[in-house]
Design a protein around this motif. Structure first.
Motif, PDB file in Angstrom:
ATOM      1  N   MET A  10       0.831  -1.204   0.000  1.00  0.00           N
ATOM      2  CA  MET A  10       0.000   0.000   0.000  1.00  0.00           C
ATOM      3  C   MET A  10       0.866   1.254   0.000  1.00  0.00           C
ATOM      4  SD  MET A  10      -3.370   0.623   0.079  1.00  0.00           S
ATOM      5  CE  MET A  10      -4.233  -0.541   1.135  1.00  0.00           C
ATOM      6  N   ARG A  21      -4.512   9.220  -3.775  1.00  0.00           N
ATOM      7  CA  ARG A  21      -5.010   8.387  -2.677  1.00  0.00           C
ATOM      8  C   ARG A  21      -6.302   7.667  -3.037  1.00  0.00           C
ATOM      9  NH1 ARG A  21      -3.410  10.613   2.619  1.00  0.00           N
ATOM     10  NH2 ARG A  21      -1.700  12.057   2.258  1.00  0.00           N
ATOM     11  N   THR A  25      -6.916   3.650  -3.317  1.00  0.00           N
ATOM     12  CA  THR A  25      -7.918   2.983  -2.481  1.00  0.00           C
ATOM     13  C   THR A  25      -8.914   2.205  -3.335  1.00  0.00           C
ATOM     14  OG1 THR A  25      -7.730   4.674  -0.769  1.00  0.00           O
ATOM     15  CG2 THR A  25      -9.726   3.332  -0.753  1.00  0.00           C
ATOM     16  N   SER A  77      -2.506  -0.009   7.160  1.00  0.00           N
ATOM     17  CA  SER A  77      -3.254   0.030   5.907  1.00  0.00           C
ATOM     18  C   SER A  77      -4.720  -0.266   6.219  1.00  0.00           C
ATOM     19  CB  SER A  77      -2.692  -1.025   4.956  1.00  0.00           C
ATOM     20  OG  SER A  77      -3.645  -1.418   3.995  1.00  0.00           O
ATOM     21  N   PRO A  95      -5.993   5.528   2.769  1.00  0.00           N
ATOM     22  CA  PRO A  95      -5.496   4.172   2.517  1.00  0.00           C
ATOM     23  C   PRO A  95      -4.514   3.711   3.589  1.00  0.00           C
ATOM     24  CG  PRO A  95      -4.602   5.739   0.918  1.00  0.00           C
ATOM     25  CD  PRO A  95      -5.646   6.463   1.684  1.00  0.00           C
TER      26      PRO A  95
END
Length: 308
Positions: A10, A21, A25, A77, A95
């Motif tokens: 991640m 972001r 995600t 994460s 995230p």
């Protein structure tokens, strides 16, 4: 080729040049795994799959996680079981979050926010409200800013309660500088939380993003004092979008934003401390309330809008 763990994957995705972001995600949620998204992405850029672990972003991610661990900072994460569940409910879910201090579930958390340049009355109100919340074993959430935020954090600590500071910078930055000691005390007796990479400075966009996460973390938001251009007004909008009750004193109705919000479902205009605490208690009791009951679509002004 050794598998890359989810946290590393991640972070590596977020460290890629031009990464957004929200896009990261969405991709990870769709794929069900950050490592699979990372491997697919890196394979597009390399003819040598065995070199994926040596990719600069993977190396940097692993180094960052190790550095954080050495400084007592947790990296979570949204795929981690310890990631704050309440943040999974919001569109702006980070995230990755970085935490320093004691990580709790915090279902009994209330945000107390307001102006940086608060009046003496506003500071007293914030301190008194946060003190009562701490006495009720409620976690006081605020943004570590000057003014109302500082008064709220200070009150919770003075009463021996728990407080969480949601930061608008990297978790290793001290902002504002005058709150350095307070920030360290919160890390020792409560928790610091940041969605930004360590070292990240304050920016025009980072504080609205901080407000979104603070609203999502808390079960409700109390706005103590906020003018037309206060960041607390931005959090008030997020509270409605997130389906979190919004509480503010009647005196704030001198502001247009407060008058606009006052008639909306989920907004509670209170006259005194008794009504404020009763509203908080009702929110914490009412497990049947859902976000769909009170979520409102509210338009952001141009200055409030920012890219994810």
């Amino acid at each position: 080729m050794h598998p890359i763990d989810e946290r590393t994957a991640m972070l590596a995705l977020l460290l890629r040049r031009g990464a957004r972001r929200a896009a990261v995600t969405d991709e990870v949620m769709e794929a069900g795994s950050a490592s699979s998204v990372l491997e697919r992405t890196l394979l597009q850029d390399s003819l040598f799959p065995q070199l994926i672990e040596q990719a600069p972003e993977v190396v940097e991610a692993r180094s960052l996680i190790e550095s954080c661990g050495n400084q007592g900072v947790r990296v979570l994460s949204f795929t981690d079981s310890a990631y704050p569940d309440q943040l999974r409910d919001i569109h702006e879910m980070p995230p990755v979050v970085f935490t320093r201090g004691t990580l709790h579930a915090d279902p009994r958390a209330i945000a107390v926010v307001g102006s940086r340049k608060a009046s003496e009355h506003g500071l007293r109100m914030a301190y008194n409200i946060a003190s009562r919340l701490a006495d009720m074993n409620v976690t006081v959430v605020s943004g570590l800013a000057e003014g109302v935020d500082t008064a709220a954090h200070r009150a919770a600590l003075d009463r021996g309660g728990r407080t969480v500071a949601v930061m608008g910078t990297g978790i290793d930055r001290y902002y504002p500088a005058k709150n350095r000691d307070l920030q360290d005390e919160i890390a020792t007796r409560g928790m610091l939380l940041s969605q930004f990479l360590p070292g990240s400075p304050p920016t025009k966009a980072s504080f609205p993003m901080r407000n979104a996460v603070m609203s999502g973390y808390a079960a409700a938001t109390i706005v103590v004092e906020a003018g037309e251009h206060s960041g607390a007004r931005i959090q008030a909008r997020y509270a409605l979008q997130h389906g979190r009750p919004l509480i503010f004193p009647r005196e704030l109705l001198v502001n247009q934003w407060a008058r606009e919000f006052a008639t909306r479902p989920g907004v509670h205009v209170v006259d005194n401390m008794v009504q404020t605490i009763a509203t908080v208690e009702s929110r914490l009791r009412d497990a049947a309330t859902t976000a769909a009951d009170i979520t409102q679509q509210t338009d952001f002004t141009k200055e409030e809008a920012f890219a994810w």
